[in-house]
Design a protein around this motif. Sequence first.
Motif, mmCIF file in Angstrom:
data_model
loop_
_atom_site.group_PDB
_atom_site.id
_atom_site.type_symbol
_atom_site.label_atom_id
_atom_site.label_comp_id
_atom_site.label_asym_id
_atom_site.label_seq_id
_atom_site.Cartn_x
_atom_site.Cartn_y
_atom_site.Cartn_z
ATOM 1 N N ARG A 1 29.511 52.894 115.877
ATOM 2 C CA ARG A 1 31.542 52.786 115.200
ATOM 3 C C ARG A 1 31.833 51.493 116.720
ATOM 4 N N ASP A 2 31.872 52.277 117.358
ATOM 5 C CA ASP A 2 31.987 51.431 118.647
ATOM 6 C C ASP A 2 31.407 49.734 118.386
ATOM 7 N N ARG A 3 30.271 49.323 118.268
ATOM 8 C CA ARG A 3 30.303 48.198 117.822
ATOM 9 C C ARG A 3 30.927 47.726 117.229
ATOM 10 N N VAL A 4 31.272 47.878 115.833
ATOM 11 C CA VAL A 4 31.786 47.227 114.593
ATOM 12 C C VAL A 4 33.298 47.723 115.189
ATOM 13 N N LYS A 5 34.158 48.436 116.081
ATOM 14 C CA LYS A 5 35.456 48.313 116.344
ATOM 15 C C LYS A 5 35.026 46.941 117.724
ATOM 16 N N ALA A 6 34.299 46.637 118.721
ATOM 17 C CA ALA A 6 34.740 45.953 119.324
ATOM 18 C C ALA A 6 34.523 44.303 118.528
ATOM 19 N N VAL A 7 33.712 45.028 118.027
ATOM 20 C CA VAL A 7 33.318 43.187 116.476
ATOM 21 C C VAL A 7 34.948 42.520 116.593
ATOM 22 N N ARG A 8 35.139 43.754 115.637
ATOM 23 C CA ARG A 8 36.337 43.778 114.824
ATOM 24 C C ARG A 8 37.533 42.978 115.659
ATOM 25 N N GLU A 9 38.047 43.921 116.196
ATOM 26 C CA GLU A 9 39.126 43.593 117.572
ATOM 27 C C GLU A 9 38.373 42.271 118.136
ATOM 28 N N ALA A 10 37.312 41.580 118.262
ATOM 29 C CA ALA A 10 37.346 39.917 118.846
ATOM 30 C C ALA A 10 37.186 39.455 117.986
ATOM 31 N N VAL A 11 36.997 39.577 116.779
ATOM 32 C CA VAL A 11 37.002 38.040 115.973
ATOM 33 C C VAL A 11 38.426 38.225 114.904
ATOM 34 N N GLY A 12 39.284 39.329 115.056
ATOM 35 C CA GLY A 12 40.300 39.184 114.143
ATOM 36 C C GLY A 12 40.325 39.991 112.552
ATOM 37 N N PRO A 13 41.564 39.797 112.048
ATOM 38 C CA PRO A 13 41.487 40.816 110.516
ATOM 39 C C PRO A 13 40.868 39.722 109.161
ATOM 40 N N ASP A 14 40.816 38.321 109.748
ATOM 41 C CA ASP A 14 40.104 37.605 108.134
ATOM 42 C C ASP A 14 38.989 37.454 108.495
ATOM 43 N N PHE A 15 38.297 37.061 108.906
ATOM 44 C CA PHE A 15 37.052 36.596 109.696
ATOM 45 C C PHE A 15 35.829 38.477 108.569
ATOM 46 N N GLN A 16 35.278 38.005 107.995
ATOM 47 C CA GLN A 16 33.987 39.272 106.468
ATOM 48 C C GLN A 16 32.969 39.427 107.210
ATOM 49 N N LEU A 17 32.917 41.805 107.743
ATOM 50 C CA LEU A 17 31.841 41.544 108.623
ATOM 51 C C LEU A 17 31.289 43.139 107.817
ATOM 52 N N ARG A 18 29.940 42.503 107.748
ATOM 53 C CA ARG A 18 28.897 43.917 106.735
ATOM 54 C C ARG A 18 28.316 44.145 108.198
ATOM 55 N N ILE A 19 28.034 45.835 107.627
ATOM 56 C CA ILE A 19 27.135 46.281 108.068
ATOM 57 C C ILE A 19 26.064 47.235 107.410
ATOM 58 N N ASP A 20 24.678 47.228 108.095
ATOM 59 C CA ASP A 20 23.288 47.196 107.184
ATOM 60 C C ASP A 20 22.863 48.207 108.280
ATOM 61 N N ALA A 21 22.189 49.380 107.283
ATOM 62 C CA ALA A 21 21.718 50.585 108.265
ATOM 63 C C ALA A 21 20.137 50.823 108.237
ATOM 64 N N ASN A 22 19.637 49.338 106.598
ATOM 65 C CA ASN A 22 17.925 49.225 106.554
ATOM 66 C C ASN A 22 17.715 50.904 106.203
ATOM 67 N N ALA A 23 18.517 51.831 106.027
ATOM 68 C CA ALA A 23 18.038 52.915 105.040
ATOM 69 C C ALA A 23 17.326 53.731 106.075
ATOM 70 N N GLY A 24 18.584 53.876 107.541
ATOM 71 C CA GLY A 24 17.586 54.956 108.598
ATOM 72 C C GLY A 24 19.060 55.645 108.514
ATOM 73 N N TYR A 25 19.647 55.938 107.647
ATOM 74 C CA TYR A 25 19.967 57.385 107.825
ATOM 75 C C TYR A 25 20.429 58.127 106.186
ATOM 76 N N ASP A 26 20.103 59.491 106.537
ATOM 77 C CA ASP A 26 21.080 59.983 104.992
ATOM 78 C C ASP A 26 21.812 59.915 104.935
ATOM 79 N N ALA A 27 22.425 60.368 103.467
ATOM 80 C CA ALA A 27 24.097 60.347 102.925
ATOM 81 C C ALA A 27 25.317 60.898 103.595
ATOM 82 N N ASP A 28 24.157 62.195 103.878
ATOM 83 C CA ASP A 28 25.745 62.859 104.933
ATOM 84 C C ASP A 28 26.068 62.239 106.151
#
Length: 374
Positions: free
Chosen positions: A172-199
Amino acid sequence: MKIEKVEVFGVAVPLIGEYKNAYLSKSVQKSAVVRITATGGLAGLGNIDPTPGYSKENTVDHLAVLETKLAPLLIGMDPTNVHAVLARIEPAVKGFLDSKAAIEMACVDLAARAAGMAVHTYLGGAMRDRLLFNAWIGILPPEEAAKETLGWQKKGFRSAKIKVGGNIEADRDRVKAVREAVGPDFQLRIDANAGYDADTSIKLAKMVAPFKLQLFEQPVPDHDIAGMARVRKEANAVGLPIMADESVLDHASLIRIIKADAADIVKVKVMKQGGFINTRRMIATAEAAGIRCVVGHGFGLGVNTMAEIMLAATSANVIDGLECVGPLKTADDIVTRKLDISSGSLALPGGPGLGVTLDDAKMARYRFDVKAVA
């Protein structure tokens, strides 16, 4: 026209620095290259770039299968009859879709060259004349991730993928920092590479929802289609689409995802899906189900990268922000002209075929002895 010779090479090309995701860290890309030569000396190229932990089989095993199981079957066949080639090689060995893709890619390249046209024309024609690419941010501290993404934005990129894994608060902190840096119009994706469970994935989806992401890629293990469907329901409720990647292998797996309502988007690769024809069919199936597609493998060398670019151009169902960004990560390549996608876009390349030529000196420099590493 008949196939007279099939050559198989293993190459290890250095990367620019070290790349880390939920599976591993690596600084070298080990790849397989296939060159098929037909009557009259015309040749076609295929290239696959497996990634340990992500790919079903490793490069050394692919090289062995290509050389001992598949290549001998091709001698005397018509390389332009790609359906017949696939019918011959598909039952010869279980799995190894990447290996089969390398053969099929080389045959399509050869057939398009014989016809005097680019592969995208051979596949039915391009739907766009310029391609946009997606930047790639590893699992970095927030300040570093923000700085790196801002750098890509300044170069011309309009979207980026941020790797997540290990700790959702850090994600969350990584995504927040990136969003604040690039502004609202830049598209962001996240990728967990199957690393988490559903919950855990549901918790993360809700935590990053305020940052208006384009998609959340492969939140759960590849086999957990029910879990991904549950994540999708909860993530969609907060405005976050889910993309399947590791869960999508063959047509049957795509149908399972569609039936389970498990994804809004699916990611496909010429390599992983077993070649141009299988991948194009899967894109069409996804489109019929109302599911968009992302195309691209992140560590592809010049041949494989060009294959994905040309395939992606043939479908309006493919989302802008291609992920075939290997040229951004490799310190060199095996083709005579390394693709320059450093500005985030590229005019649609022409042919004939894939429009690339192997650099013999670089092939010799990066070639590795399969027996020495097996």
